[in-house]
Design a protein around this motif. Structure first.
Motif, PDB file in Angstrom:
ATOM      1  N   THR A  29      33.843  20.763  29.098  1.00 49.89           N
ATOM      2  CA  THR A  29      34.411  19.693  29.924  1.00 49.89           C
ATOM      3  C   THR A  29      33.478  19.300  31.050  1.00 49.89           C
ATOM      4  O   THR A  29      33.877  18.568  31.954  1.00 49.89           O
ATOM      5  N   ALA A  30      32.247  19.816  31.035  1.00 52.89           N
ATOM      6  CA  ALA A  30      31.286  19.449  32.077  1.00 52.89           C
ATOM      7  C   ALA A  30      30.979  17.964  31.994  1.00 52.89           C
ATOM      8  O   ALA A  30      30.696  17.448  30.916  1.00 52.89           O
ATOM      9  N   PRO A  31      31.046  17.240  33.103  1.00 53.85           N
ATOM     10  CA  PRO A  31      30.785  15.803  33.067  1.00 53.85           C
ATOM     11  C   PRO A  31      29.336  15.508  32.765  1.00 53.85           C
ATOM     12  O   PRO A  31      28.432  16.225  33.182  1.00 53.85           O
ATOM     13  N   ALA A  32      29.123  14.466  31.978  1.00 51.32           N
ATOM     14  CA  ALA A  32      27.755  14.048  31.667  1.00 51.32           C
ATOM     15  C   ALA A  32      27.114  13.428  32.896  1.00 51.32           C
ATOM     16  O   ALA A  32      27.756  12.678  33.648  1.00 51.32           O
ATOM     17  N   GLU A  33      25.850  13.761  33.111  1.00 54.02           N
ATOM     18  CA  GLU A  33      25.134  13.261  34.276  1.00 54.02           C
ATOM     19  C   GLU A  33      24.131  12.209  33.822  1.00 54.02           C
ATOM     20  O   GLU A  33      23.162  12.508  33.137  1.00 54.02           O
ATOM     21  N   ASP A  34      24.390  10.982  34.149  1.00 46.54           N
ATOM     22  CA  ASP A  34      23.505   9.882  33.791  1.00 46.54           C
ATOM     23  C   ASP A  34      22.616   9.541  34.973  1.00 46.54           C
ATOM     24  O   ASP A  34      23.070   9.491  36.122  1.00 46.54           O
ATOM     25  N   ALA A  35      21.360   9.304  34.711  1.00 49.21           N
ATOM     26  CA  ALA A  35      20.436   8.920  35.777  1.00 49.21           C
ATOM     27  C   ALA A  35      20.818   7.544  36.292  1.00 49.21           C
ATOM     28  O   ALA A  35      21.047   6.621  35.517  1.00 49.21           O
ATOM     29  N   PRO A  36      20.941   7.387  37.604  1.00 48.14           N
ATOM     30  CA  PRO A  36      21.350   6.092  38.131  1.00 48.14           C
ATOM     31  C   PRO A  36      20.252   5.052  38.001  1.00 48.14           C
ATOM     32  O   PRO A  36      19.063   5.357  38.052  1.00 48.14           O
ATOM     33  N   ASN A  37      20.675   3.812  37.817  1.00 49.64           N
ATOM     34  CA  ASN A  37      19.741   2.693  37.784  1.00 49.64           C
ATOM     35  C   ASN A  37      19.529   2.228  39.220  1.00 49.64           C
ATOM     36  O   ASN A  37      20.259   1.396  39.743  1.00 49.64           O
ATOM     37  N   LEU A  38      18.566   2.869  39.877  1.00 49.88           N
ATOM     38  CA  LEU A  38      18.417   2.707  41.316  1.00 49.88           C
ATOM     39  C   LEU A  38      18.293   1.262  41.786  1.00 49.88           C
ATOM     40  O   LEU A  38      18.915   0.875  42.765  1.00 49.88           O
ATOM     41  N   PRO A  39      17.508   0.400  41.118  1.00 53.21           N
ATOM     42  CA  PRO A  39      17.369  -0.965  41.645  1.00 53.21           C
ATOM     43  C   PRO A  39      18.666  -1.749  41.647  1.00 53.21           C
ATOM     44  O   PRO A  39      18.837  -2.644  42.463  1.00 53.21           O
ATOM     45  N   SER A  40      19.612  -1.420  40.720  1.00 56.15           N
ATOM     46  CA  SER A  40      20.835  -2.204  40.633  1.00 56.15           C
ATOM     47  C   SER A  40      21.997  -1.608  41.406  1.00 56.15           C
ATOM     48  O   SER A  40      23.100  -2.137  41.361  1.00 56.15           O
ATOM     49  N   LEU A  41      21.773  -0.486  42.097  1.00 49.08           N
ATOM     50  CA  LEU A  41      22.862   0.157  42.824  1.00 49.08           C
ATOM     51  C   LEU A  41      23.211  -0.634  44.089  1.00 49.08           C
ATOM     52  O   LEU A  41      22.340  -0.970  44.881  1.00 49.08           O
ATOM     53  N   GLY A  42      24.524  -0.881  44.239  1.00 50.16           N
ATOM     54  CA  GLY A  42      25.009  -1.460  45.486  1.00 50.16           C
ATOM     55  C   GLY A  42      25.707  -0.380  46.291  1.00 50.16           C
ATOM     56  O   GLY A  42      25.535   0.817  46.059  1.00 50.16           O
ATOM     57  N   ILE A  44      28.944   0.335  46.324  1.00 46.20           N
ATOM     58  CA  ILE A  44      29.859   1.065  45.457  1.00 46.20           C
ATOM     59  C   ILE A  44      29.089   1.963  44.493  1.00 46.20           C
ATOM     60  O   ILE A  44      29.482   3.105  44.234  1.00 46.20           O
ATOM     61  N   GLY A  45      27.981   1.468  43.980  1.00 45.96           N
ATOM     62  CA  GLY A  45      27.165   2.263  43.070  1.00 45.96           C
ATOM     63  C   GLY A  45      26.613   3.511  43.732  1.00 45.96           C
ATOM     64  O   GLY A  45      26.624   4.597  43.145  1.00 45.96           O
ATOM     65  N   TRP A  46      26.123   3.345  44.965  1.00 49.20           N
ATOM     66  CA  TRP A  46      25.630   4.515  45.691  1.00 49.20           C
ATOM     67  C   TRP A  46      26.753   5.495  46.001  1.00 49.20           C
ATOM     68  O   TRP A  46      26.548   6.715  45.962  1.00 49.20           O
ATOM     69  N   ALA A  47      27.934   4.965  46.319  1.00 49.36           N
ATOM     70  CA  ALA A  47      29.078   5.843  46.589  1.00 49.36           C
ATOM     71  C   ALA A  47      29.451   6.646  45.349  1.00 49.36           C
ATOM     72  O   ALA A  47      29.725   7.850  45.429  1.00 49.36           O
ATOM     73  N   ARG A  48      29.446   5.965  44.194  1.00 44.08           N
ATOM     74  CA  ARG A  48      29.755   6.677  42.958  1.00 44.08           C
ATOM     75  C   ARG A  48      28.686   7.731  42.637  1.00 44.08           C
ATOM     76  O   ARG A  48      28.995   8.841  42.193  1.00 44.08           O
ATOM     77  N   TRP A  49      27.418   7.350  42.845  1.00 43.04           N
ATOM     78  CA  TRP A  49      26.340   8.298  42.589  1.00 43.04           C
ATOM     79  C   TRP A  49      26.455   9.520  43.507  1.00 43.04           C
ATOM     80  O   TRP A  49      26.283  10.668  43.071  1.00 43.04           O
ATOM     81  N   PHE A  50      26.748   9.268  44.784  1.00 42.99           N
ATOM     82  CA  PHE A  50      26.906  10.377  45.726  1.00 42.99           C
ATOM     83  C   PHE A  50      28.073  11.271  45.314  1.00 42.99           C
ATOM     84  O   PHE A  50      27.979  12.505  45.385  1.00 42.99           O
ATOM     85  N   TRP A  51      29.183  10.659  44.862  1.00 43.30           N
ATOM     86  CA  TRP A  51      30.347  11.440  44.449  1.00 43.30           C
ATOM     87  C   TRP A  51      30.014  12.287  43.217  1.00 43.30           C
ATOM     88  O   TRP A  51      30.417  13.448  43.135  1.00 43.30           O
TER      89      TRP A  51
END
Length: 576
Positions: A29-42, A44-51
């Motif tokens: 049940t370990a969550p999959a860790e996807d590499a963030p698409n840094l240039p497109s992060l806003g 909300i995206g950064w908040a989700r990545w941090f979480w």
């Protein structure tokens, strides 16, 4: 002869084999860790990545390590909430370091901002990790094991053989066998899908939940804890109120209303010691016989408190922590009037209960001139006195008790409103009594003997009665039971997650091009291990007995009876 095939293919499926990816999914049940698409992060995206980072296992382990490292200064550096005296001594001895420690909060580690931040982040990380994994695991329990992939040969453990049994018979036999081995199994198409080892994930989740329980219990205990000490002489009592304690400390959210209402009286203290041998003087029995009552109208009950056997009342535990002697002293003025008579508790200095303390006469005394004065006596008590050695007792029991008294008169300093220890004598405004030779009056007294003060100032008598006192610690540590339960659950959960392997087995039985049934068996584990091939080989051997191999057209039928059981070879790189 029947044909038995073994395979040891690559354990990693091909990138385009989507069917195998589905079969191998949800083994954890370990969550999959996807590499963030840094240039497109806003935002909300950064908040989700941090979480996602905060709730990852990697960050949780890092925070747990930081919490452990942060607790080290709390063990090495004196803490204000535990011993303010040692903190004051540390400040005097380390004038350069003390201001730095103050800024870093090292004198109060467990309530500092940085320690609280680590604690809260770890708490949030664990909750954010557990909640989605729990729901995902519940979904897996409600579902069924995934169907067999199209190409079983790609799995880490694989075997196959041909049999004359019908495919339906093979599948039914396989389903019964796997269920008997406590697999969750079901028929799907031309194969049986089975899965086992769910307790691994249960243990994993239990471990994380147990950590949350422990963190909550420790936090609750620190906030609402209380701990106080009280010295009680035989015949005296104690009531559980703040004013009765000799010293008391508590958590930041503790209130006086949290104290359990009870009281007790010390009836008798018993201490026995080894009389000879290498352990001479070592305590054998320390026990305090008390009578206690709970609440304002509680009935008196009798009990005995021993070392490591506390009295439990509500959430409070009463421990026996120390012991000493309280010789009864009587002081009379020049006219023979008793101005003081009481048992004086003296504090031990060593294992043989060599003790010291002070006797203070604050009111009621008048000197030979009729003037009001205060008296002070420095006492030094030896339970077992040996002539020639007046510095220390030779045994902790009362074999030859002697008290040495040094007499003073003047102002004790108690009327100035400045608090002082009852066991120490402030000699700043005191004058020593002098004998005819001008020496300080100091004398050894045995039980029943008296010392005369110069110029008709009175007498001091060491009575034959010598009482004993016991030191009690009343501790209230809420949440300790939950912390213990959490620790035990964490141990069992960790053991389950380490030693139980979650694995899947598929059995496919289909009619081949020549009309003979082809049986394929394959296994897949959460991680590479020799257990999966071994277990698959065991299952294949049992199933082979129920669906034996079929002879090839060119082979002698008699040879088919000697056909070997199928062998399973693990994939390359698996543990041997």
């Amino acid at each position: 002869m029947s044909e038995t095939k073994t395979s040891a293919p690559d354990s990693t499926p091909a990138a385009g084999d989507e069917d195998l990816g589905a079969a191998g999914s949800q083994l954890s049940t370990a969550p999959a860790e996807d590499a963030p698409n840094l240039p497109s992060l806003g935002v909300i995206g950064w908040a989700r990545w941090f979480w996602r980072q905060l709730t990852s296992m990697r960050v949780a382990l890092l925070l747990l390590l930081l919490l452990s490292l942060g607790a080290i200064p709390g063990s090495l550096i004196p803490q204000t909430g535990i011993d303010e005296t040692k903190v004051a001594e540390f400040r005097k001895a380390h004038e350069t370091l003390a201001p730095i420690y103050d800024k870093l909060g090292l004198f109060n580690v467990y309530s500092s901002v940085w320690f609280s931040a680590i604690y809260i982040l770890l708490f949030v990380s664990l909750i954010g990790c557990i909640v989605p994994r729990t729901w995902q695991f519940v979904g897996q329990l409600r579902g069924r094991p995934p169907g067999a992939p199209k190409r079983l040969t790609r799995l880490p453990a694989y075997t196959t053989w041909r049999t004359d049994a019908e495919p339906e018979q093979v599948r039914e036999a396989a389903l019964a066998l796997l269920k008997k081995r406590r697999f969750r199994a079901h028929l799907t198409g031309d194969a049986v899908a089975a899965e086992k080892g769910y307790l691994r994930e249960v243990g994993n989740l239990a471990f994380h939940i147990a950590l949350i329980v422990m963190l909550t219990a420790f936090a609750w205990g620190q906030l609402f804890k209380s701990e106080g000490n009280k010295l009680v002489v035989e015949g005296d009592g104690f009531s559980n109120t703040l004013t009765q304690y000799d010293d008391f400390k508590s958590g930041s959210l503790f209130t006086q209303d949290d104290l359990d209402p009870f009281s007790f009286n010390l009836k008798n203290f018993t201490g026995t010691y080894e009389a000879s041998g290498p352990n001479k003087g070592t305590p054998r029995i320390y026990k305090a016989d008390i009578s206690y009552s709970v609440g304002a109208d509680g009935k008196d009950e009798k009990t005995t408190i021993k070392v490591n056997e506390p009295l439990e009342i509500g959430d409070s535990k009463v421990y026996l922590v120390s012991h000493g002697y309280a010789p009864v002293i009587t002081i009379r003025d020049g006219k023979g009037n008793i101005v003081y008579r009481d048992a004086v508790p003296l504090l031990p200095l060593d294992g043989n209960v060599t003790s010291t303390g002070a006797i203070k006469v604050m009111d009621g005394y008048r000197n030979a001139k009729g003037e009001r004065e205060q008296l002070g006596f420095q006492g030094f008590f030896l339970p077992t006195y040996v002539k020639g050695n007046e510095l220390a007792s030779q045994f902790p029991a009362l074999l030859n008790p002697v008290i040495n008294l040094e007499a003073y008169h003047g102002d004790l300093g108690v009327d100035a409103g400045i608090p002082q220890s009852v066991y120490q004598l402030n000699k700043k405004n005191l004058k020593g009594f002098k004998d005819a030779k001008g020496a300080q009056v100091r004398e050894n007294l045995k039980p029943g003997e008296s010392m005369k003060l110069p110029n008709g100032a009175g007498t001091v008598t060491f009575e034959k009665e010598i009482k004993e006192w016991a030191g009690f610690q009343v501790a209230r540590q809420p949440g300790s039971g939950w912390a213990l339960a959490g620790a035990l659950a964490a141990i069992f959960g960790l053991a389950a997650s380490l030693f139980i392997q979650r694995r899947r087995v598929w059995v496919r039985a289909a009619t081949g091009s020549d009309g003979v049934t082809v049986v394929e068996m394959a296994g897949l584990g959460r991680s590479e291990s020799a257990k999966v091939p071994e277990e698959l080989g065991d299952l294949a051997g049992i199933l082979y007995e129920q669906a034996p191999g079929a002879p090839d057209a060119e082979d002698d039928p008699a040879e088919s009876e000697a056909s070997p059981d199928p062998q399973v070879v693990p994939a390359e790189g698996a543990e041997k």
